[in-house]
Enzyme design. Structure first.
Site, PDB file in Angstrom:
ATOM      1  CG  ASP A  80      -0.380   0.182   2.699  1.00 36.58           C
ATOM      2  OD1 ASP A  80       0.667  -0.724   2.675  1.00 36.58           O
ATOM      3  OD2 ASP A  80      -0.238   0.724   3.575  1.00 36.58           O
ATOM      4  CD  GLU A  81      -0.988   4.564   2.997  1.00 37.63           C
ATOM      5  OE1 GLU A  81      -2.109   5.672   2.727  1.00 37.63           O
ATOM      6  OE2 GLU A  81      -0.110   4.162   3.707  1.00 37.63           O
TER       7      GLU A  81
HETATM    8  C1  TNX Z   1      -3.470   3.911   5.904  1.00 36.72           C
HETATM    9  S1  TNX Z   1      -4.347   1.034   4.963  1.00 36.72           S
HETATM   10  C2  TNX Z   1      -3.121   2.661   6.168  1.00 36.72           C
HETATM   11  C3  TNX Z   1      -1.771   2.646   6.741  1.00 36.72           C
HETATM   12  C4  TNX Z   1      -1.896   3.567   8.209  1.00 36.72           C
HETATM   13  C5  TNX Z   1      -3.861   3.991   8.056  1.00 36.72           C
HETATM   14  C6  TNX Z   1      -4.150   4.322   9.036  1.00 36.72           C
HETATM   15  C7  TNX Z   1      -3.044   1.095   4.467  1.00 36.72           C
HETATM   16  C8  TNX Z   1      -2.857  -0.409   4.019  1.00 36.72           C
HETATM   17  N1  TNX Z   1      -2.197   1.559   4.746  1.00 36.72           N
HETATM   18  O1  TNX Z   1      -0.759   2.799   6.933  1.00 36.72           O
HETATM   19  O2  TNX Z   1      -1.566   3.497   9.203  1.00 36.72           O
HETATM   20  O3  TNX Z   1      -4.212   4.653   7.387  1.00 36.72           O
HETATM   21  O4  TNX Z   1      -5.443   4.319   9.174  1.00 36.72           O
END
Ligand code: TNX
Length: 511
Positions: free
Chosen positions: A326-327
């Site tokens: 993710d991200e």
């Molecule tokens: C998004 S959900 C993220 C996390 C954070 C979270 C906080 C996801 C796959 N990535 O790294 O902790 O939001 O709500």
């Protein structure tokens, strides 16, 4: 004459005092319609089953688990009697058995109670375990006097099985570290509500939390701190096995996650060679996301991943390894695509199936890899483009780290405020209309730990939302409704109080 009268009165008073009035359990119908998650079918019978120290427990030969001990020990702890292992005259009987009944599936069970017998049967040990959980929860909700010598349980037949095969929660031990005992508590909560998956988020920017023997600095350096700069910690491989064993006894699978190629600052700080410029960044103790990446075009990166996956695969019986994904905001799209496909083949070489956050849906993954849906970030991912199995964790409904309302001190609110009704009132099968319902393995409610530093705070965000997620995963959609659920949730206060759980007393529930 006077003396005789006196003796009679004394005798009558004596009899009245020593005669033990068996207390009936309840003025509820059977009690099973009050439990969470709500069972599939409940039909009332006639008569009462007497449960007392005169009850004998008969355990079928094909039972592999120690479910009978769970039942006897819990009853003994809760009330003043213990079950007999030998049949006596006039004994009532509890029967536990694994039978061949495919209609119950791998996790279903049948409870049949009449005047003589209380029988719990299942096709598999997991079902038996869930049947016992139902019985124990039903008894607990009655608030029975602990000194009562006999409990009369109304005759009933309960047939129950889950809607989804995957019913889980995720705990982030990276942003803040939690001890083995904390994780065991978490496992107990899941087991009570018939959930069968605990996904552990073991590595992120702020901390690497699992020992990798061939890369020891990951935990020495990368595990040393946590958000806020307080000391971190990590699980040794033997700690991890202890957690897995504890979970397995409760029919819960541990899914280990190592997030990559982003969310990797802890690893990058431990080994400079994993960085494209060969320089290790500082340890990170803030709460930003999306700034780190493994170096996609270096051979050493894949050697590293291979070692990590190999060591984790060797201590983790789960068929899945979660690779995050993710991200990855500072990884170029073409690098990201290349990376995920390479990592997928490493995971498969070690005999596991890859799970990743929905961001991996943009890449060319194999059909059996699993996507965990959390949010349509980035680039508005269209889940309809993949046929892969999907775990539903929509941030707007299922994130345990979202605040309940504006006044909640803990938690975040980037996705939504999630009051208890908002957490409960959604259907995993129609949340994303582009998915075919057969793709949906089930649900997971993640607890990200940027804002939670200890178990009390964990409890506050987990309860009372967790029972709702368990019911979404277990109970047929048509059998669920908020008004009925909210009354059953109020009864869980008995459990929260017995276990001193620091729950959020939502104003929507009459506690
Ligand atoms: C998004 S959900 C993220 C996390 C954070 C979270 C906080 C996801 C796959 N990535 O790294 O902790 O939001 O709500």
């Amino acid at each position: 004459m006077k003396n005789l009268l006196y003796s009679i009165i004394v005798a009558l008073v004596f009899i009245a005092c020593t005669e033990k009035e068996p207390l009936s359990t309840t003025n509820l119908k059977t009690g099973f319609e009050s439990i969470i998650p709500l069972p599939l079918e409940i039909s009332e019978g006639e008569g009462l089953f007497p449960l007392s120290s005169n009850t004998y427990i008969k355990v079928g030969e094909s039972i592999e688990s120690n479910s009978n001990e769970l039942l006897s020990n819990t009853l003994e702890k809760q009330f003043s009697f213990s079950l007999q292992t030998k049949k006596k005259r006039n004994s009532s009987t509890i029967v536990l058995d694994v039978i061949s009944d495919e209609s119950l599936g791998d996790e279903g069970y049948l409870i049949e109670i009449n005047e003589k017998e209380l029988k719990i049967t299942a096709n598999k040990d997991a079902g038996l375990f869930y049947g016992i959980q139902s019985l124990l929860q039903m008894l607990e909700l009655q608030n029975i006097d602990t000194n009562v010598e006999q409990i009369n349980i109304p005759a009933v037949v309960v047939k129950d099985m889950p809607r989804f095969q995957h019913r889980g929660s995720m705990l982030d031990v990276s942003r803040h570290f939690f001890s083995i005992d904390d994780v065991k508590d978490y496992i107990d909560w899941l087991a009570r509500y018939k959930m069968n998956v605990l996904h552990l988020h073991l590595a992120d920017d702020q901390g690497w939390r699992i020992e990798i023997k061939s890369w020891p600095k990951l935990t020495e350096i990368g595990g040393s701190l946590e958000v806020g700069g307080t000391p971190g910690g990590f699980f040794s491989q033997s700690d991890f096995k202890e957690i897995v064993n504890y979970a397995t006894e409760r029919h819960i699978m541990i899914i280990p996650e190592i997030d990559m190629p982003g969310h990797t600052n802890a690893a990058l700080a431990s080994y400079p060679e994993l960085n494209c410029d060969g320089k290790a960044p500082e340890l990170y103790t803030g709460t930003q996301v999306g700034f780190s990446t493994l170096c996609i075009n270096k051979e050493i990166t894949y050697q590293f991943i291979d070692d990590v996956v190999k060591e984790i695969a060797a201590i983790s019986p789960s068929p899945y390894i979660h690779i995050g994904g993710d991200e990855a905001h500072v990884t170029s799209v073409s690098d990201y695509k290349k990376f995920i496909v390479k990592v997928e083949s490493i995971v498969e070489q070690h005999g596991k199936t890859m799970v990743g956050w929905n961001d991996i849906a943009k890449t060319n993954i194999n059909s059996k890899s699993v996507a965990q849906y959390w949010h349509p970030f980035p680039n508005e991912i269209n889940m309809g483009e993949i046929d892969n199995p999907v775990i539903m964790s929509p941030a707007k409904r299922a994130y345990l780290d979202m605040k309940y309302d504006e006044s909640t001190e803990l938690g975040l609110q980037w996705a939504s405020l999630i009051e208890v009704d908002h957490a409960y009132n959604w259907n995993p099968e129609d949340y994303l209309p582009e998915l075919d319902p057969t793709q949906i393995l089930g649900i997971e409610a993640p607890l990200w730990s940027e804002t939670v530093t200890n178990q009390d705070e964990v409890e506050y965000l987990v309860f009372p939302r967790l029972p709702g997620y368990s019911e979404i995963g277990w109970t047929k959609q048509d059998n669920r409704n908020w008004e009925n659920y909210r009354e059953r949730l109020a009864l869980q206060k008995t459990y929260f109080d017995n276990e001193s759980i620091n729950y959020y007393p939502s104003p929507l529930v009459s506690w």
